[in-house]
Scaffold this active site. Sequence first.
Site, PDB file in Angstrom:
ATOM      1  N   ARG A  66       0.803  -1.229   0.000  1.00 39.06           N
ATOM      2  CA  ARG A  66       0.000   0.000   0.000  1.00 39.06           C
ATOM      3  C   ARG A  66       0.831   1.273   0.000  1.00 39.06           C
ATOM      4  O   ARG A  66       0.312   2.340  -0.316  1.00 39.06           O
ATOM      5  CB  ARG A  66      -1.026  -0.058   1.130  1.00 39.06           C
ATOM      6  N   GLU A 103       5.303 -11.405  13.922  1.00 38.26           N
ATOM      7  CA  GLU A 103       4.792 -12.018  15.150  1.00 38.26           C
ATOM      8  C   GLU A 103       5.262 -13.472  15.251  1.00 38.26           C
ATOM      9  O   GLU A 103       5.655 -13.945  16.303  1.00 38.26           O
ATOM     10  CB  GLU A 103       3.261 -11.941  15.155  1.00 38.26           C
TER      11      GLU A 103
END
Length: 180
Positions: A66, A103
């Site tokens: 993006r 993560e």
Amino acid sequence: MASADARLAGIASSIRVIPDFPKPGIMFQDITTLLLDPKAFRDTIDVFVERYKDQGITVVAGVEARGFIFGPPIALAISAKFVPLRKPKKLPGEVISEEYSLEYGTDKIEMHVGAVQANDRALVVDDLIATGGTLCAAVKLIERVGAKVVECACVIELAELKGRDKLGDRPVFVLVEADA
């Protein structure tokens, strides 16, 4: 022209929040609704351009994917080159890469060798800063070739995730602060 506060409010209100996407507990910040609103999209670009037009920026580096939406119009407006920072094996030719932690596991971003020069002044653009891992990797990649990162610019910040902390003293400019 609307006041800065009115423009930022319009930008913020055009971002759709989708609860529990892509998994329970996540409040997904969906910029596709901002892109469907030409005024909000124009205001977003204009706020960034006004901030960076006189800062001597020579390269705008957009983080996949993006950052590719916001980076090119900013680069064109300030007469800077646009450099895509991509996921592995997406750029043809010789690249340098920077690994960062997720993560669960790691990922990398890559940049063409020679796209950014030692004398460049860079702006790193992405749509969102959360944990800061991707932006930190982008900054390290650009700094490795000797360029100066002037600032990181994001449309949205999930401040409670403390992504700025990973960037140390490097400046970050955001338009909208949102809940994670």
